[in-house]
Design a protein around this motif. Structure first.
Motif, PDB file in Angstrom:
ATOM      1  N   PRO A   1       6.348  38.798  79.767  1.00 52.66           N
ATOM      2  CA  PRO A   1       5.099  38.650  79.007  1.00 52.66           C
ATOM      3  C   PRO A   1       5.166  37.497  78.007  1.00 52.66           C
ATOM      4  N   PHE A   2       3.998  36.955  77.713  1.00 50.09           N
ATOM      5  CA  PHE A   2       3.905  35.882  76.734  1.00 50.09           C
ATOM      6  C   PHE A   2       4.239  36.403  75.344  1.00 50.09           C
ATOM      7  N   ALA A   3       4.957  35.588  74.596  1.00 52.22           N
ATOM      8  CA  ALA A   3       5.180  35.794  73.171  1.00 52.22           C
ATOM      9  C   ALA A   3       4.728  34.510  72.503  1.00 52.22           C
ATOM     10  N   GLY A   4       3.569  34.565  71.846  1.00 50.20           N
ATOM     11  CA  GLY A   4       2.978  33.339  71.353  1.00 50.20           C
ATOM     12  C   GLY A   4       2.443  32.529  72.519  1.00 50.20           C
ATOM     13  N   ASN A   5       2.778  31.252  72.553  1.00 50.66           N
ATOM     14  CA  ASN A   5       2.276  30.375  73.616  1.00 50.66           C
ATOM     15  C   ASN A   5       3.306  30.076  74.690  1.00 50.66           C
ATOM     16  N   ARG A   6       4.362  30.846  74.747  1.00 53.44           N
ATOM     17  CA  ARG A   6       5.404  30.620  75.736  1.00 53.44           C
ATOM     18  C   ARG A   6       5.695  31.911  76.497  1.00 53.44           C
ATOM     19  N   ALA A   7       5.967  31.759  77.786  1.00 51.06           N
ATOM     20  CA  ALA A   7       6.440  32.879  78.594  1.00 51.06           C
ATOM     21  C   ALA A   7       7.719  32.448  79.299  1.00 51.06           C
ATOM     22  N   LEU A   8       8.658  33.335  79.333  1.00 50.44           N
ATOM     23  CA  LEU A   8       9.917  33.096  80.031  1.00 50.44           C
ATOM     24  C   LEU A   8       9.713  33.317  81.524  1.00 50.44           C
ATOM     25  N   VAL A   9      10.229  32.389  82.332  1.00 51.49           N
ATOM     26  CA  VAL A   9      10.116  32.498  83.784  1.00 51.49           C
ATOM     27  C   VAL A   9      11.473  32.222  84.421  1.00 51.49           C
TER      28      VAL A   9
ATOM     29  N   TYR B   1      10.473  27.972  80.663  1.00 52.72           N
ATOM     30  CA  TYR B   1       9.296  28.470  79.953  1.00 52.72           C
ATOM     31  C   TYR B   1       8.033  27.766  80.431  1.00 52.72           C
ATOM     32  N   ILE B   2       6.926  28.521  80.420  1.00 46.80           N
ATOM     33  CA  ILE B   2       5.620  27.962  80.728  1.00 46.80           C
ATOM     34  C   ILE B   2       4.677  28.211  79.556  1.00 46.80           C
ATOM     35  N   ASP B   3       3.559  27.450  79.519  1.00 46.23           N
ATOM     36  CA  ASP B   3       2.528  27.731  78.526  1.00 46.23           C
ATOM     37  C   ASP B   3       1.435  28.588  79.168  1.00 46.23           C
ATOM     38  N   ARG B   4       0.382  28.887  78.417  1.00 44.77           N
ATOM     39  CA  ARG B   4      -0.647  29.797  78.912  1.00 44.77           C
ATOM     40  C   ARG B   4      -1.512  29.193  80.015  1.00 44.77           C
ATOM     41  N   ALA B   5      -1.420  27.887  80.215  1.00 40.89           N
ATOM     42  CA  ALA B   5      -2.110  27.257  81.338  1.00 40.89           C
ATOM     43  C   ALA B   5      -1.274  27.322  82.615  1.00 40.89           C
ATOM     44  N   GLY B   6      -0.026  27.787  82.481  1.00 39.81           N
ATOM     45  CA  GLY B   6       0.868  27.851  83.629  1.00 39.81           C
ATOM     46  C   GLY B   6       1.705  26.605  83.809  1.00 39.81           C
ATOM     47  N   THR B   7       1.577  25.664  82.878  1.00 42.21           N
ATOM     48  CA  THR B   7       2.366  24.436  82.949  1.00 42.21           C
ATOM     49  C   THR B   7       3.797  24.711  82.517  1.00 42.21           C
ATOM     50  N   VAL B   8       4.736  24.219  83.301  1.00 39.14           N
ATOM     51  CA  VAL B   8       6.144  24.352  82.933  1.00 39.14           C
ATOM     52  C   VAL B   8       6.418  23.395  81.777  1.00 39.14           C
TER      53      VAL B   8
ATOM     54  N   ALA C   1      18.222  33.317  79.270  1.00 37.68           N
ATOM     55  CA  ALA C   1      17.395  32.917  78.122  1.00 37.68           C
ATOM     56  C   ALA C   1      16.607  34.121  77.659  1.00 37.68           C
ATOM     57  N   TRP C   2      15.960  33.956  76.502  1.00 37.73           N
ATOM     58  CA  TRP C   2      15.126  35.038  75.986  1.00 37.73           C
ATOM     59  C   TRP C   2      13.988  34.459  75.170  1.00 37.73           C
ATOM     60  N   TYR C   3      13.252  35.304  74.471  1.00 35.27           N
ATOM     61  CA  TYR C   3      12.013  34.901  73.823  1.00 35.27           C
ATOM     62  C   TYR C   3      12.232  33.930  72.652  1.00 35.27           C
ATOM     63  N   PHE C   4      11.185  33.139  72.397  1.00 37.52           N
ATOM     64  CA  PHE C   4      11.122  32.345  71.182  1.00 37.52           C
ATOM     65  C   PHE C   4      10.767  33.245  69.998  1.00 37.52           C
ATOM     66  N   SER C   5      11.394  32.962  68.875  1.00 39.98           N
ATOM     67  CA  SER C   5      11.078  33.645  67.625  1.00 39.98           C
ATOM     68  C   SER C   5      11.299  32.648  66.503  1.00 39.98           C
ATOM     69  N   ASP C   6      10.235  32.402  65.737  1.00 41.81           N
ATOM     70  CA  ASP C   6      10.315  31.438  64.641  1.00 41.81           C
ATOM     71  C   ASP C   6      10.715  30.057  65.141  1.00 41.81           C
ATOM     72  N   GLY C   7      10.229  29.696  66.335  1.00 39.01           N
ATOM     73  CA  GLY C   7      10.438  28.363  66.862  1.00 39.01           C
ATOM     74  C   GLY C   7      11.757  28.132  67.562  1.00 39.01           C
ATOM     75  N   LEU C   8      12.589  29.168  67.690  1.00 41.98           N
ATOM     76  CA  LEU C   8      13.875  29.046  68.361  1.00 41.98           C
ATOM     77  C   LEU C   8      13.996  30.108  69.445  1.00 41.98           C
ATOM     78  N   ALA C   9      14.717  29.768  70.504  1.00 40.19           N
ATOM     79  CA  ALA C   9      14.974  30.733  71.571  1.00 40.19           C
ATOM     80  C   ALA C   9      16.447  30.660  71.962  1.00 40.19           C
ATOM     81  N   PRO C  10      17.095  31.811  72.165  1.00 40.88           N
ATOM     82  CA  PRO C  10      18.483  31.802  72.619  1.00 40.88           C
ATOM     83  C   PRO C  10      18.565  31.511  74.110  1.00 40.88           C
ATOM     84  N   VAL C  11      19.502  30.642  74.482  1.00 44.30           N
ATOM     85  CA  VAL C  11      19.725  30.300  75.885  1.00 44.30           C
ATOM     86  C   VAL C  11      21.221  30.315  76.161  1.00 44.30           C
TER      87      VAL C  11
END
Length: 232
Positions: free
Chosen positions: A59-67, A75-82, A91-101
């Motif tokens: 699921p999306f968290a903010g404007n990013r979704a993990l794929v 990650y993709i945006d809500r338009a489906g653009t990679v 990898a995992w979700y973005f939080s406060d502008g950072l994501a663990p990978v």
């Protein structure tokens, strides 16, 4: 599914609460769906808005979704653009502008452009999206060689060296940590403001935290004084 999670409980919590349902008026709401082993997203009307071209999506968290694609995570945006090419081992979700990978078995952090801002060097770097009491710019929990510490998200440096047997996220400005089998609380500087003295401890919420002692459970305030209990 994810070796990076602290426990199965954390994993389930993350999956359950990572993307709260958007209000009905939100035209950008996106919902993961799968068909014939391929994943994409639909909108509230059931129309396909992001084609089912991925091995897996979250699921999306903010404007990013993990794929996931070809065994790699991006990650993709809500338009489906990679926006960040699938390139990471995990990898995992973005939080406060950072994501663990994860890269070659070690965890670091990327920013929203996909650039590594913390080199992969940790055994564990879980996302904080699970914590509803997390405040932006709270130190991020990391693990190295079996010890827990915290990373400063403002400059991507270790602000509290890995030194605890166990630890958890910051909640209300304090984090619970364990040494030698006993739990206490530190502030954002790493100062032990409530000594390690409890058998178990939970997060502070509304100014109080539940703890357990050999004589029972009770609630303490932010000075460590009991306001109720302990009760067997």
């Amino acid at each position: 599914m994810r070796a990076a999670c602290l426990s199965v409980v954390l994993l389930l919590s993350l999956a359950a609460c990572a993307s709260p349902e958007a209000p009905p008026s939100d035209p950008a709401a996106r919902f993961p769906v799968s068909e014939n082993g391929r994943w994409g997203f639909i909108d509230r009307t059931g129309s396909e808005v992001i084609p089912l071209t991925f091995d897996r999506v979250w699921p999306f968290a903010g404007n990013r979704a993990l794929v996931q694609q070809a065994g790699r995570y991006g990650y993709i945006d809500r338009a489906g653009t990679v926006v960040i090419e699938p390139q990471f081992d995990d990898a995992w979700y973005f939080s406060d502008g950072l994501a663990p990978v994860q890269v070659e078995g070690q965890w670091g952090y990327i920013d929203t452009t996909g650039q590594l801002v913390v080199d992969p060097q940790f055994d564990l770097a879980p996302s904080v999206v699970v914590e509803d009491t997390y405040q932006p710019r709270d130190p991020l929990l990391v693990q190295r060689e079996g010890r827990y510490g915290y990373l400063d998200p403002t400059d991507s440096t270790l602000t509290i060296d890995p030194q605890f047997d166990q630890a958890w996220y910051f909640s209300g400005g304090l984090a619970r940590v364990r040494r030698d089998g006993q739990w206490g609380y530190i502030d954002r500087t790493g100062t032990l403001v409530i000594p390690t003295q409890f058998e178990l401890a939970w997060d502070f919420r509304d100014g109080l935290a539940l703890v357990r002692t050999p004589t029972g459970s009770g609630y303490i305030n932010r000075t460590g004084a009991f306001v109720w209990g302990p009760r067997p």
